[in-house]
Design an enzyme around this catalytic site. Structure first.
Site, PDB file in Angstrom:
ATOM      1  N   ASN A  81       0.830  -1.211   0.000  1.00 26.41           N
ATOM      2  CA  ASN A  81       0.000   0.000   0.000  1.00 26.41           C
ATOM      3  C   ASN A  81       0.860   1.255   0.000  1.00 26.41           C
ATOM      4  O   ASN A  81       1.926   1.298   0.621  1.00 26.41           O
ATOM      5  CB  ASN A  81      -1.011  -0.004   1.157  1.00 26.41           C
ATOM      6  CG  ASN A  81      -0.387  -0.128   2.529  1.00 26.41           C
ATOM      7  OD1 ASN A  81       0.631  -0.761   2.705  1.00 26.41           O
ATOM      8  ND2 ASN A  81      -1.011   0.496   3.510  1.00 26.41           N
ATOM      9  N   CYS A 140     -10.683  -4.386   0.098  1.00 26.61           N
ATOM     10  CA  CYS A 140     -11.771  -3.408   0.013  1.00 26.61           C
ATOM     11  C   CYS A 140     -12.580  -3.635  -1.272  1.00 26.61           C
ATOM     12  O   CYS A 140     -12.174  -4.384  -2.175  1.00 26.61           O
ATOM     13  CB  CYS A 140     -11.212  -1.990   0.062  1.00 26.61           C
ATOM     14  SG  CYS A 140     -10.477  -1.446  -1.499  1.00 26.61           S
ATOM     15  N   CYS A 186      -4.238   0.769  -2.421  1.00 31.16           N
ATOM     16  CA  CYS A 186      -4.084  -0.468  -1.644  1.00 31.16           C
ATOM     17  C   CYS A 186      -2.996  -1.351  -2.249  1.00 31.16           C
ATOM     18  O   CYS A 186      -2.693  -1.280  -3.449  1.00 31.16           O
ATOM     19  CB  CYS A 186      -5.385  -1.260  -1.662  1.00 31.16           C
ATOM     20  SG  CYS A 186      -6.753  -0.468  -0.823  1.00 31.16           S
ATOM     21  N   GLU A 244       0.440   5.304   0.572  1.00 29.03           N
ATOM     22  CA  GLU A 244      -0.465   6.364   1.029  1.00 29.03           C
ATOM     23  C   GLU A 244       0.025   7.723   0.565  1.00 29.03           C
ATOM     24  O   GLU A 244       1.130   7.863   0.025  1.00 29.03           O
ATOM     25  CB  GLU A 244      -0.583   6.293   2.556  1.00 29.03           C
ATOM     26  CG  GLU A 244      -1.206   4.963   2.990  1.00 29.03           C
ATOM     27  CD  GLU A 244      -1.411   4.845   4.489  1.00 29.03           C
ATOM     28  OE1 GLU A 244      -0.936   5.712   5.250  1.00 29.03           O
ATOM     29  OE2 GLU A 244      -2.061   3.854   4.892  1.00 29.03           O
ATOM     30  N   CYS A 291     -10.780  -2.895  -4.668  1.00 33.71           N
ATOM     31  CA  CYS A 291      -9.836  -3.958  -5.073  1.00 33.71           C
ATOM     32  C   CYS A 291     -10.602  -5.165  -5.591  1.00 33.71           C
ATOM     33  O   CYS A 291     -10.189  -5.805  -6.568  1.00 33.71           O
ATOM     34  CB  CYS A 291      -8.934  -4.344  -3.910  1.00 33.71           C
ATOM     35  SG  CYS A 291      -7.703  -3.078  -3.523  1.00 33.71           S
ATOM     36  N   GLU A 295      -3.202  -4.526  -2.920  1.00 28.09           N
ATOM     37  CA  GLU A 295      -3.735  -5.449  -3.926  1.00 28.09           C
ATOM     38  C   GLU A 295      -3.729  -4.813  -5.318  1.00 28.09           C
ATOM     39  O   GLU A 295      -3.303  -5.414  -6.301  1.00 28.09           O
ATOM     40  CB  GLU A 295      -5.181  -5.843  -3.582  1.00 28.09           C
ATOM     41  CG  GLU A 295      -5.313  -6.672  -2.328  1.00 28.09           C
ATOM     42  CD  GLU A 295      -5.543  -5.834  -1.070  1.00 28.09           C
ATOM     43  OE1 GLU A 295      -4.977  -4.715  -0.966  1.00 28.09           O
ATOM     44  OE2 GLU A 295      -6.285  -6.305  -0.192  1.00 28.09           O
TER      45      GLU A 295
HETATM   46  N1  THU Z   1      -5.266  -1.375   2.677  1.00 28.58           N
HETATM   47  C1  THU Z   1      -4.737  -2.211   1.728  1.00 28.58           C
HETATM   48  O1  THU Z   1      -3.685  -1.926   1.136  1.00 28.58           O
HETATM   49  N2  THU Z   1      -5.394  -3.350   1.442  1.00 28.58           N
HETATM   50  C2  THU Z   1      -6.506  -3.792   2.109  1.00 28.58           C
HETATM   51  O2  THU Z   1      -7.008  -4.878   1.810  1.00 28.58           O
HETATM   52  C3  THU Z   1      -7.094  -2.982   3.159  1.00 28.58           C
HETATM   53  C4  THU Z   1      -6.507  -1.637   3.351  1.00 28.58           C
HETATM   54  C5  THU Z   1      -4.527  -0.172   3.027  1.00 28.58           C
HETATM   55  C6  THU Z   1      -5.132   1.125   2.620  1.00 28.58           C
HETATM   56  C7  THU Z   1      -4.485   2.066   3.615  1.00 28.58           C
HETATM   57  O3  THU Z   1      -3.187   2.432   3.136  1.00 28.58           O
HETATM   58  C8  THU Z   1      -4.284   1.226   4.865  1.00 28.58           C
HETATM   59  O4  THU Z   1      -4.367  -0.129   4.424  1.00 28.58           O
HETATM   60  C9  THU Z   1      -5.290   1.468   5.959  1.00 28.58           C
HETATM   61  O5  THU Z   1      -6.579   1.373   5.486  1.00 28.58           O
END
Ligand code: THU
Length: 155
Positions: free
Chosen positions: A61, A111, A72, A63, A114, A74
């Site tokens: 991930n 999520c 994310c 940000e 994804c 995925e």
């Molecule tokens: N996140 C993912 O990368 N994948 C998931 O399946 C759930 C959430 C990330 C998004 C964000 O950077 C952090 O986790 C918190 O939500």
């Protein structure tokens, strides 16, 4: 009136019950959490995609201070895999996540956005995308990514 029931079959597996290939993919997803950029949530997610030819591509991930600009793990991994190997279908996607306490005991579940991307990439590739979600207590295996998003938007 007719009622439809939509189901998502999930196999729960201990680490010992995983195939060597799946165990390796989870190892790579766990490793990929090191490349997470998560200064805001401090939740580090790693993903590893095994392509039909055995190639493994990882993502984490990413940000951003402008929150919706992040992505994310995925989708980072799946988009990277498709952008670099557009003709090779993705066979399995593994996901692992950790916070300051360590890797999550229960598997982290993707999520909705994804899931939508998985559903479309699977359809375009013509073969099922397996989704392997890792937790330290158990792993969840979904043999067909489309089961994760019943009634997915589809043109
Ligand atoms: N996140 C993912 O990368 N994948 C998931 O399946 C759930 C959430 C990330 C998004 C964000 O950077 C952090 O986790 C918190 O939500």
């Amino acid at each position: 009136m007719k009622h439809l029931t939509l189901t998502c079959p999930v196999a729960e597996l201990t680490d010992d019950e995983l195939s060597p290939d799946d165990r390796e993919l989870i190892r790579r997803a766990r490793e990929a959490t090191d490349n997470s950029y998560a200064p805001y949530s401090r939740f580090r997610v790693g993903a590893a995609v095994r392509l039909a030819d055995g190639t493994i591509i990882c993502g984490a991930n990413q940000e951003n201070a402008a929150f919706p600009s992040g992505l994310c793990a995925e989708r980072t991994a799946l988009f990277y895999a498709h952008a670099s190997n557009p003709r090779t279908p993705a066979a399995t996607l593994a996901v692992a996540a950790r916070d300051e306490q360590g890797f999550t005991p229960l598997p982290v579940t993707p999520c909705g956005s994804c899931r939508q991307v998985m559903a479309e990439l699977q359809k375009a590739s013509g073969r099922p995308l397996r989704v392997l979600l890792h937790g330290t207590k158990c792993n969840w295996l979904i043999e067909d990514a489309r089961h994760l998003l019943p009634l997915a938007f589809d043109l």
